[in-house]
Motif scaffolding. Structure first.
Motif, mmCIF file in Angstrom:
data_model
loop_
_atom_site.group_PDB
_atom_site.id
_atom_site.type_symbol
_atom_site.label_atom_id
_atom_site.label_comp_id
_atom_site.label_asym_id
_atom_site.label_seq_id
_atom_site.Cartn_x
_atom_site.Cartn_y
_atom_site.Cartn_z
ATOM 1 N N ARG A 39 6.920 7.596 7.877
ATOM 2 C CA ARG A 39 5.829 6.733 7.877
ATOM 3 C C ARG A 39 4.353 6.918 8.296
ATOM 4 N NH1 ARG A 39 8.845 5.652 4.405
ATOM 5 N NH2 ARG A 39 10.469 3.946 4.366
ATOM 6 N N ARG A 40 3.393 6.663 7.594
ATOM 7 C CA ARG A 40 2.077 6.797 7.908
ATOM 8 C C ARG A 40 1.632 7.813 8.494
ATOM 9 N NH1 ARG A 40 -0.258 1.301 8.429
ATOM 10 N NH2 ARG A 40 0.822 0.191 7.237
ATOM 11 N N CYS A 73 -2.714 4.931 3.035
ATOM 12 C CA CYS A 73 -1.438 3.854 3.118
ATOM 13 C C CYS A 73 -1.845 2.474 2.649
ATOM 14 C CB CYS A 73 -0.805 3.831 4.276
ATOM 15 S SG CYS A 73 -0.161 5.549 4.558
ATOM 16 N N ASP A 76 3.359 0.262 3.994
ATOM 17 C CA ASP A 76 3.909 1.417 4.234
ATOM 18 C C ASP A 76 3.873 2.385 2.683
ATOM 19 O OD1 ASP A 76 4.704 1.428 6.910
ATOM 20 O OD2 ASP A 76 6.344 0.371 6.441
ATOM 21 N N ASP A 77 3.158 2.085 1.696
ATOM 22 C CA ASP A 77 3.168 2.816 0.493
ATOM 23 C C ASP A 77 2.143 3.903 0.859
ATOM 24 O OD1 ASP A 77 4.883 1.368 -0.847
ATOM 25 O OD2 ASP A 77 3.683 0.036 -1.770
ATOM 26 N N VAL A 78 2.499 5.216 0.719
ATOM 27 C CA VAL A 78 1.436 6.404 0.574
ATOM 28 C C VAL A 78 1.018 6.539 -0.535
ATOM 29 C CG1 VAL A 78 1.426 8.787 1.200
ATOM 30 C CG2 VAL A 78 2.768 7.483 2.563
#
Length: 190
Positions: A39-40, A73, A76-78
Motif C-alpha cells: 500500500r501507498r 493514491c 488505497d487506489d494506486v
C-alpha cells in the motif's frame, strides 16, 4: 562516487541539475508490477528498489545509482500512468475536487557493496473541482500519459487545479530533493 540516474523523467533530470549535481543517465526497461498486498509509500519504495536491482550487475564500485518511482493514491487506489486519453480523463475526474497523496520512492544504491538507502516521501495534494471541459483541454493539449495520476504539478492543470499542498512540491514533480540531498550527504557524496 559517480552519480547514475536511472530514469527517463525530464523532471527528475531537471531537479538534479537544479541541485547542481553532475550525473550520467542510464536507461533500461524494468517491469513495474508490484505485490498487490503493498500500500501507498511501500509501493513506491518497492518499485524504486526493484528498479535498482535491475542495474546492480552493471554498477561499478565507484558509481552510485539513483532510482525513483512516483505514484498517486486516492485512498488505497494506486493511480499509475494512464494507458490512454480516456483513462487519463477518468483519473482526473476521480481526483478533481478531492485531496490525494503522492508518494515518491527513492533508492540510492552504492556500487561498492554498501546496502541501498531506500525511502519515500508523501505529499497531500488538494485539487479544486474541475469542469469536464478543463479536464479534456488538459488531456488533449498536454497529453499526460507519462505521468502518475495523469497530471504534472508543473503543467497547466497544476497551475489552475492545485489549491494547496501539504509536503514537498518537488516530491509531486517526481523527486523529494530535500530527502535526496540529505541522503547523499549521509553517504558522503556532498
Amino acid at each position: 562516487m559517480k552519480l547514475i540516474l536511472a530514469s527517463g523523467s525530464p523532471r527528475r533530470r531537471q531537479l538534479l541539475t537544479d541541485l547542481g549535481l553532475a550525473y550520467e543517465i542510464r536507461l533500461r526497461e524494468v517491469d513495474e508490477s508490484y505485490p498487490p498486498t503493498l500500500r501507498r509509500g511501500a509501493v513506491a519504495e518497492y518499485l524504486a528498489r526493484h528498479k535498482a536491482a535491475a542495474y546492480r550487475p552493471d554498477l561499478a564500485p565507484d558509481e552510485l545509482l539513483l532510482t525513483a518511482d512516483t505514484i498517486v493514491c486516492l485512498a488505497d487506489d494506486v493511480l499509475n500512468k494512464p494507458a490512454d486519453a480516456a483513462a487519463a480523463r477518468a483519473m482526473l475526474t476521480r481526483l478533481q475536487g478531492r485531496a490525494h497523496q503522492v508518494y515518491t520512492g527513492v533508492c540510492l544504491l552504492p556500487g561498492d557493496g554498501r546496502p541501498p538507502v531506500v525511502f519515500s516521501d508523501e505529499t497531500t495534494v488538494h485539487f479544486r473541482a474541475l469542469s469536464p471541459a478543463e479536464i479534456t483541454f488538459y488531456v488533449d493539449r498536454y497529453q499526460p500519459l507519462d505521468k502518475a495520476g495523469a497530471y504534472g504539478a508543473q503543467d497547466w492543470l497544476g497551475l489552475v487545479g492545485i489549491e494547496r499542498l501539504e509536503g514537498s512540491y518537488f516530491n509531486v514533480m517526481g523527486l523529494p530533493t530535500h530527502r535526496v540531498w540529505a541522503a547523499l550527504h549521509a553517504l558522503g557524496q556532498l
